[in-house]
Design an enzyme around this catalytic site. Structure first.
Site, short mmCIF file in Angstrom:
data_model
loop_
_atom_site.label_atom_id
_atom_site.label_comp_id
_atom_site.label_asym_id
_atom_site.label_seq_id
_atom_site.Cartn_x
_atom_site.Cartn_y
_atom_site.Cartn_z
N LYS A 249 62.91 7.45 -23.75
CA LYS A 249 62.95 7.60 -22.30
C LYS A 249 61.56 7.40 -21.74
O LYS A 249 60.62 8.03 -22.24
CB LYS A 249 63.45 9.00 -21.98
CG LYS A 249 63.40 9.35 -20.50
CD LYS A 249 63.76 10.78 -20.30
CE LYS A 249 63.49 11.12 -18.84
NZ LYS A 249 63.68 12.49 -18.54
N LYS B 164 59.90 11.00 -25.41
CA LYS B 164 59.92 11.02 -23.95
C LYS B 164 58.50 10.86 -23.45
O LYS B 164 57.64 11.70 -23.72
CB LYS B 164 60.52 12.34 -23.46
CG LYS B 164 60.46 12.50 -21.95
CD LYS B 164 61.19 13.74 -21.49
CE LYS B 164 61.03 13.95 -20.00
NZ LYS B 164 61.76 15.13 -19.53
#
Ligand code: PBG
Ligand code: ZN
Length: 327
Positions: A252, A199
């Site tokens: 992400k 992330k």
């Protein structure tokens, strides 16, 4: 015969019926997970200004909102809880209350839609008054190990409510192994662990933070989310989570990170999710609203790119509008 003029590649794509033979299908609805926001109260359906077409729901309105996407066949949802300024504290303790919105929503959704796979976001930033993803030390950094202990309580509480899977998003070291052990100890042996494993600290989360009122009140998240300028470290984050027992890995955001998705796909046998985040959603709407592109064409092309890069699952706000923008 090795080229032009005998070989003509346009033959294969000259007409729509020929293209139909060779084009691969768009990823089906079963590959999509819809991130949804749920808060306290009843009859809440509050538009999120930075994310047109997405709303903050209460449990009752969420059930109605799910009817159409479930009919269209989406694979699952990812639940985010909304707190309120007066309920937040230093460590985000509302997050592990059994009667908090997410826990109530999990119970209601599983009862009404037993075939929908329900994941829950496991983080603290929406529940802390400082907006960081865990309790703070005196020097203002997140206390990693204290955060892991809190995240484990949240995950066990979500599993207890009946979530199919928990998805830790705080980017703390050891959050996966800590949650894994806590789930085993509480005998939740069938709960999936989908780690937000790679992330990035990204400027694409702004609309989400408006929706969740979860922006850090001071500083930023670069001390825990990974840097887009250090790709090897970003991949290592996923390797570590795999070693700690994650069932599903994630990249992400998605669209600025297709190379990372493709590289991770080569390096793991685990299912790989890509999170098509709020800023990616908002950008396409902004472009289409200004007649800079056709919304449906933009959505289809961008979702196919994520699929082509190698994502098995696509976590996307478009999942809630699948029939409208993808079919
Ligand atoms: C919380 C969390 C965020 C997102 C998912 N979980 C925001 C953040 O890390 O600041 C972003 C999702 C989106 O932008 O759609 N840890
Ligand atoms: Zn967070």
């Amino acid at each position: 015969m090795s080229g032009y003029p005998e070989i003509r590649l346009r033959r294969l794509r000259l007409t729509a019926p020929r293209r139909r033979l060779f084009d691969e299908p768009l990823p089906g609805p079963e590959k999509f997970i819809w991130p949804v926001f749920v808060g306290a109260g009843r009859n809440l359906k509050e538009p999120i200004h930075a994310m047109p077409g997405q709303y903050r729901y209460s449990v009752d309105t969420l059930l109605s909102a799910l009817e159409q996407p479930v009919r269209e066949g989406i694979g699952g949802i990812l639940l985010f809880g909304l707190s309120g300024a007066n309920r937040k504290d230093g460590k985000g303790s509302e997050a592990w209350r059994d009667d908090a919105p997410v826990q109530r929503a999990v119970r209601a959704v599983k009862k009404n839609f037993p075939h929908l796979v329900v994941f829950t976001d496991v983080c603290l930033c929406a529940y802390t008054h400082h907006g960081h993803c865990g309790p703070l030390r005196r020097d203002g950094q997140v206390d990693n190990d204290a955060a892991c202990a809190c995240l484990a309580r949240v995950a066990v509480s979500h599993a207890g409510a009946g979530a199919d899977g928990v998805a830790p998003s705080a980017m703390m070291d050891g959050q996966v192994i800590t949650i894994h052990r806590a789930l085993v100890e509480a005998r939740f042996l069938d709960t999936l662990l989908m780690s937000y494993s790679t992330k990035f600290a990204s400027s694409l989360y702004g609309p989400f933070r408006e929706a969740e009122q979860s922006a850090p009140q001071s500083g930023d998240r670069q001390g825990y989310q990974t840097s887009y300028r250090a790709p090897a470290l970003a991949l290592r984050e996923s390797e570590m989570d795999e070693a700690e027992g994650a069932d599903i890995l994630m990249v992400k955001p998605a669209l600025f990170y297709l190379d990372v998705i493709a590289r991770l796909r080569q390096n793991t046998q685990l299912p790989l999710a890509a999170y098509n985040v709020s800023g990616e959603y908002a950008m396409l709407i902004a472009a289409a609203d200004r007649n800079m592109g056709d919304l449906k064409a933009l959505v289809r092309e961008s979702l196919f790119a994520i699929h082509r890069a190698g994502a098995d699952l696509i976590i996307s706000y478009w999942a809630g509008r699948y029939g409208e923008v993808v079919l």
